[in-house]
Write a protein that holds these residues in place. Structure first.
Motif, mmCIF file in Angstrom:
data_model
loop_
_atom_site.group_PDB
_atom_site.id
_atom_site.type_symbol
_atom_site.label_atom_id
_atom_site.label_comp_id
_atom_site.label_asym_id
_atom_site.label_seq_id
_atom_site.Cartn_x
_atom_site.Cartn_y
_atom_site.Cartn_z
ATOM 1 N N MET A 34 0.848 -1.174 0.000
ATOM 2 C CA MET A 34 0.000 0.000 0.000
ATOM 3 C C MET A 34 0.889 1.231 0.000
ATOM 4 N N ARG A 35 0.968 1.846 -1.158
ATOM 5 C CA ARG A 35 1.792 3.053 -1.311
ATOM 6 C C ARG A 35 1.012 4.105 -2.087
ATOM 7 N N ALA A 36 1.403 5.349 -1.878
ATOM 8 C CA ALA A 36 0.781 6.448 -2.606
ATOM 9 C C ALA A 36 1.153 6.361 -4.079
ATOM 10 N N GLU A 37 0.238 6.760 -4.932
ATOM 11 C CA GLU A 37 0.489 6.836 -6.374
ATOM 12 C C GLU A 37 0.854 8.276 -6.719
ATOM 13 N N ALA A 38 1.235 8.520 -7.960
ATOM 14 C CA ALA A 38 1.596 9.868 -8.405
ATOM 15 C C ALA A 38 0.462 10.838 -8.082
ATOM 16 N N GLY A 39 0.814 11.988 -7.521
ATOM 17 C CA GLY A 39 -0.166 13.010 -7.189
ATOM 18 C C GLY A 39 -0.924 12.758 -5.899
ATOM 19 N N GLN A 40 -0.476 11.751 -5.136
ATOM 20 C CA GLN A 40 -1.164 11.398 -3.895
ATOM 21 C C GLN A 40 -0.181 11.294 -2.740
ATOM 22 N N VAL A 41 -0.730 11.464 -1.554
ATOM 23 C CA VAL A 41 -0.063 11.096 -0.310
ATOM 24 C C VAL A 41 -1.067 10.246 0.451
ATOM 25 N N LEU A 42 -0.596 9.533 1.466
ATOM 26 C CA LEU A 42 -1.468 8.648 2.227
ATOM 27 C C LEU A 42 -1.543 9.056 3.685
ATOM 28 N N HIS A 43 -2.705 8.799 4.266
ATOM 29 C CA HIS A 43 -2.878 8.896 5.711
ATOM 30 C C HIS A 43 -3.352 7.523 6.173
ATOM 31 N N PHE A 44 -2.639 6.920 7.137
ATOM 32 C CA PHE A 44 -2.994 5.601 7.659
ATOM 33 C C PHE A 44 -3.791 5.766 8.944
ATOM 34 N N SER A 45 -4.814 4.928 9.106
ATOM 35 C CA SER A 45 -5.682 5.019 10.276
ATOM 36 C C SER A 45 -6.347 3.673 10.538
ATOM 37 N N GLU A 46 -6.742 3.466 11.770
ATOM 38 C CA GLU A 46 -7.547 2.301 12.122
ATOM 39 C C GLU A 46 -9.036 2.627 12.038
ATOM 40 N N ASP A 47 -9.359 3.851 11.655
ATOM 41 C CA ASP A 47 -10.743 4.305 11.508
ATOM 42 C C ASP A 47 -11.094 4.402 10.021
ATOM 43 N N PRO A 48 -11.998 3.545 9.527
ATOM 44 C CA PRO A 48 -12.349 3.579 8.109
ATOM 45 C C PRO A 48 -13.480 4.545 7.767
ATOM 46 N N THR A 49 -13.893 5.406 8.710
ATOM 47 C CA THR A 49 -15.072 6.248 8.496
ATOM 48 C C THR A 49 -14.762 7.737 8.333
ATOM 49 N N ILE A 50 -13.520 8.105 8.186
ATOM 50 C CA ILE A 50 -13.157 9.524 8.094
ATOM 51 C C ILE A 50 -13.579 10.067 6.724
ATOM 52 N N THR A 51 -14.306 11.174 6.731
ATOM 53 C CA THR A 51 -14.745 11.781 5.469
ATOM 54 C C THR A 51 -14.057 13.111 5.194
ATOM 55 N N VAL A 52 -13.471 13.694 6.225
ATOM 56 C CA VAL A 52 -12.746 14.951 6.071
ATOM 57 C C VAL A 52 -11.623 14.981 7.110
ATOM 58 N N PHE A 53 -10.473 15.497 6.702
ATOM 59 C CA PHE A 53 -9.333 15.646 7.607
ATOM 60 C C PHE A 53 -9.184 17.125 7.941
ATOM 61 N N GLU A 54 -9.290 17.441 9.223
ATOM 62 C CA GLU A 54 -9.145 18.821 9.672
ATOM 63 C C GLU A 54 -7.812 18.980 10.373
ATOM 64 N N PRO A 55 -7.099 20.069 10.107
ATOM 65 C CA PRO A 55 -5.828 20.289 10.799
ATOM 66 C C PRO A 55 -6.039 20.294 12.316
ATOM 67 N N HIS A 56 -5.106 19.683 13.015
ATOM 68 C CA HIS A 56 -5.166 19.648 14.469
ATOM 69 C C HIS A 56 -3.747 19.607 15.019
ATOM 70 N N ILE A 57 -3.633 19.928 16.285
ATOM 71 C CA ILE A 57 -2.342 19.825 16.971
ATOM 72 C C ILE A 57 -2.353 18.503 17.713
ATOM 73 N N ALA A 58 -1.478 17.605 17.317
ATOM 74 C CA ALA A 58 -1.401 16.293 17.954
ATOM 75 C C ALA A 58 -1.002 16.446 19.415
ATOM 76 N N ARG A 59 -1.502 15.542 20.249
ATOM 77 C CA ARG A 59 -1.205 15.565 21.679
ATOM 78 C C ARG A 59 0.297 15.536 21.943
#
Length: 189
Positions: A1-26
């Protein structure tokens, strides 16, 4: 599982994310809010359960043959985990989200960040068998009782390296107190 041209990946154990909002990680050292992602080259760093501590090393241009043989042996890359994480690696349901690379910029040569809301290019994709991914990518996967002796060899070598979630690793071997290095990553002496 790797990003293709023009893409980056975000890995998660949650398959229900519909939008990624910027946040400050703990655990963030910076004060800016980001959406985090990785490119194809750094994707293998995230073929693990999210909280799994891992120490990784790979050959770079300045790597000496002695360090390669002593730490990696055959191949160009090695990942190490502790025995206690094998069952989680076998059973985790890990997903990858493909995100538009144009929304991101490089962050310290290690990952990519966005400062605005990012929408996935499609639904989450199941990553699959983490052991098979390592095998297909010709990445050694070592299982150790304790990561710290391996980590100490890696960070004092000429190899490129990364340690993720090391705070979740078993305590250092007796007599090897944990200290903060000048780069802020955890290491033992």
């Amino acid at each position: 599982m790797r990003a293709e041209a023009g893409q980056v990946l975000h890995f998660s154990e949650d398959p229900t994310i519909t939008v990624f909002e910027p946040h400050i990680a703990r655990t963030a050292k910076q004060r800016e809010a980001y959406v985090w992602a990785v490119d194809a080259q750094r994707s293998p760093d995230y073929w693990f359960p999210r909280q799994c501590p891992r120490a990784m090393a790979w050959v770079q241009e300045s790597t000496t043959e002695d360090d390669r043989e002593r730490i990696i042996g055959d191949g160009d890359r090695v990942h190490a985990v502790e025995y206690g994480w094998l069952e989680a690696m076998r059973t985790v349901e890990l997903y990858a989200y493909r995100l538009p690379a144009a929304d991101f910029h490089d962050f310290e040569g290690q990952c990519h960040v966005a400062t605005t809301i990012v929408r996935p290019l499609g639904p989450a994709e199941r990553v699959g068998d983490l052991f098979a991914l390592h095998e297909e990518a010709n990445i050694q996967l070592r299982v150790l009782p304790n990561l710290w002796p391996f980590w100490d060899r890696v960070i004092t070598s000429s190899l490129a390296f990364s340690g993720i979630r090391l705070r979740n690793a078993c305590p250092p071997v007796q007599g090897r107190p944990v200290i903060q290095s000048e780069t802020g990553s955890i290491r033992s002496t």
